[in-house]
Scaffold this motif. Structure first.
Motif, mmCIF file in Angstrom:
data_model
loop_
_atom_site.group_PDB
_atom_site.id
_atom_site.type_symbol
_atom_site.label_atom_id
_atom_site.label_comp_id
_atom_site.label_asym_id
_atom_site.label_seq_id
_atom_site.Cartn_x
_atom_site.Cartn_y
_atom_site.Cartn_z
ATOM 1 N N ALA A 167 49.531 21.494 -74.485
ATOM 2 C CA ALA A 167 50.347 20.807 -75.486
ATOM 3 C C ALA A 167 51.756 20.511 -74.974
ATOM 4 N N VAL A 168 52.119 21.056 -73.827
ATOM 5 C CA VAL A 168 53.453 20.848 -73.258
ATOM 6 C C VAL A 168 53.365 19.720 -72.239
ATOM 7 N N LYS A 169 54.147 18.687 -72.454
ATOM 8 C CA LYS A 169 54.043 17.474 -71.633
ATOM 9 C C LYS A 169 55.124 17.374 -70.561
ATOM 10 N N ILE A 170 55.825 18.463 -70.282
ATOM 11 C CA ILE A 170 56.843 18.464 -69.232
ATOM 12 C C ILE A 170 56.410 19.455 -68.151
ATOM 13 N N PRO A 171 56.750 19.174 -66.905
ATOM 14 C CA PRO A 171 56.380 20.108 -65.842
ATOM 15 C C PRO A 171 57.199 21.389 -65.930
ATOM 16 N N LEU A 172 56.528 22.519 -65.739
ATOM 17 C CA LEU A 172 57.181 23.817 -65.773
ATOM 18 C C LEU A 172 57.069 24.478 -64.400
ATOM 19 N N THR A 173 58.091 25.234 -64.050
ATOM 20 C CA THR A 173 58.118 25.969 -62.798
ATOM 21 C C THR A 173 58.433 27.426 -63.103
ATOM 22 N N LYS A 174 57.659 28.342 -62.534
ATOM 23 C CA LYS A 174 57.930 29.764 -62.742
ATOM 24 C C LYS A 174 59.293 30.119 -62.160
ATOM 25 N N THR A 175 60.000 31.005 -62.860
ATOM 26 C CA THR A 175 61.257 31.530 -62.349
ATOM 27 C C THR A 175 61.031 32.986 -61.933
ATOM 28 N N SER A 176 62.043 33.620 -61.421
ATOM 29 C CA SER A 176 61.913 35.019 -60.992
ATOM 30 C C SER A 176 62.095 36.006 -62.148
ATOM 31 N N ARG A 177 62.481 35.530 -63.316
ATOM 32 C CA ARG A 177 62.712 36.437 -64.452
ATOM 33 C C ARG A 177 61.390 36.989 -64.976
ATOM 34 N N SER A 178 61.421 38.261 -65.332
ATOM 35 C CA SER A 178 60.285 38.912 -65.956
ATOM 36 C C SER A 178 60.833 39.953 -66.916
ATOM 37 N N THR A 179 60.214 40.074 -68.075
ATOM 38 C CA THR A 179 60.581 41.121 -69.022
ATOM 39 C C THR A 179 59.309 41.837 -69.431
ATOM 40 N N TYR A 180 59.486 42.948 -70.122
ATOM 41 C CA TYR A 180 58.333 43.725 -70.522
ATOM 42 C C TYR A 180 58.381 43.996 -72.016
ATOM 43 N N CYS A 181 57.302 43.680 -72.705
ATOM 44 C CA CYS A 181 57.135 43.962 -74.123
ATOM 45 C C CYS A 181 56.223 45.178 -74.247
ATOM 46 N N GLU A 182 56.642 46.139 -75.039
ATOM 47 C CA GLU A 182 55.841 47.358 -75.175
ATOM 48 C C GLU A 182 54.476 47.102 -75.806
ATOM 49 N N TRP A 183 54.293 45.945 -76.453
ATOM 50 C CA TRP A 183 53.002 45.624 -77.076
ATOM 51 C C TRP A 183 52.186 44.622 -76.258
ATOM 52 N N LYS A 184 52.858 43.616 -75.699
ATOM 53 C CA LYS A 184 52.137 42.525 -75.037
ATOM 54 C C LYS A 184 52.063 42.658 -73.525
ATOM 55 N N GLY A 185 52.986 43.401 -72.921
ATOM 56 C CA GLY A 185 53.003 43.551 -71.475
ATOM 57 C C GLY A 185 54.104 42.737 -70.819
ATOM 58 N N ALA A 186 53.901 42.357 -69.559
ATOM 59 C CA ALA A 186 54.909 41.636 -68.775
ATOM 60 C C ALA A 186 54.892 40.145 -69.104
ATOM 61 N N ALA A 187 56.088 39.595 -69.311
ATOM 62 C CA ALA A 187 56.239 38.166 -69.584
ATOM 63 C C ALA A 187 56.724 37.446 -68.329
ATOM 64 N N THR A 188 56.184 36.267 -68.102
ATOM 65 C CA THR A 188 56.596 35.383 -67.020
ATOM 66 C C THR A 188 57.425 34.263 -67.640
ATOM 67 N N TYR A 189 58.509 33.868 -66.971
ATOM 68 C CA TYR A 189 59.401 32.828 -67.503
ATOM 69 C C TYR A 189 59.314 31.561 -66.661
ATOM 70 N N PHE A 190 59.725 30.458 -67.272
ATOM 71 C CA PHE A 190 59.620 29.144 -66.644
ATOM 72 C C PHE A 190 60.912 28.358 -66.799
ATOM 73 N N SER A 191 61.080 27.378 -65.919
ATOM 74 C CA SER A 191 62.145 26.391 -66.065
ATOM 75 C C SER A 191 61.481 25.041 -66.308
ATOM 76 N N ALA A 192 62.232 24.171 -66.957
ATOM 77 C CA ALA A 192 61.759 22.815 -67.236
ATOM 78 C C ALA A 192 62.867 21.852 -66.842
ATOM 79 N N ALA A 193 62.516 20.838 -66.074
ATOM 80 C CA ALA A 193 63.490 19.845 -65.633
ATOM 81 C C ALA A 193 63.375 18.599 -66.491
ATOM 82 N N ASP A 194 64.512 18.106 -66.945
ATOM 83 C CA ASP A 194 64.573 16.838 -67.670
ATOM 84 C C ASP A 194 64.919 15.762 -66.648
ATOM 85 N N GLU A 195 63.926 15.002 -66.254
ATOM 86 C CA GLU A 195 64.125 13.997 -65.202
ATOM 87 C C GLU A 195 65.140 12.938 -65.607
#
Length: 117
Positions: A14-42
């Protein structure tokens, strides 16, 4: 009726923009490790980083959101639920969307140090 704060997860298709993984990661005690992304507005040449996340390997209880994307409400975009502009849950510890239906304390400004509700 008491309402809880919502974080919305949508399929990546459903996301129509390209995403790139970043180095950020957080941890949720219920869901686990989250991966973060960047989005470029061309068009503007600007990049928004770490305002979109996913759980690529969630805990078994949250398997249904595997790979789905969630967005922090607020800058740089406007977010709406049923036509109502939402506010971001305070701080960047949680990613909830606050609407007028929310009652009581809204946790987030102080992370896990906020009062338990």
């Amino acid at each position: 009726m008491r309402q809880t704060i919502q974080a919305y997860y949508i399929p990546p298709s459903a996301v129509k923009i390209p995403l790139t993984k970043t180095s950020r990661s957080t941890y949720c005690e219920w869901k686990g490790a989250a991966t973060y992304f960047s989005a470029a507005d061309e068009a503007s040449g600007q990049t928004v980083a770490n305002r979109i996340w996913a759980y690529e390997r969630p805990t078994q209880r949250f398997e249904a959101i595997r790979g789905y994307l969630s967005f922090y409400a607020g800058a740089p975009w406007e977010c709406y639920v049923d036509g109502e502009a939402v506010e971001a849950q305070p701080g960047d510890f949680y990613g909830g969307w606050v609407t007028s239906e929310i009652e009581g304390i809204v946790k987030g400004r102080n992370g896990n140090w906020d009062p338990v509700v």
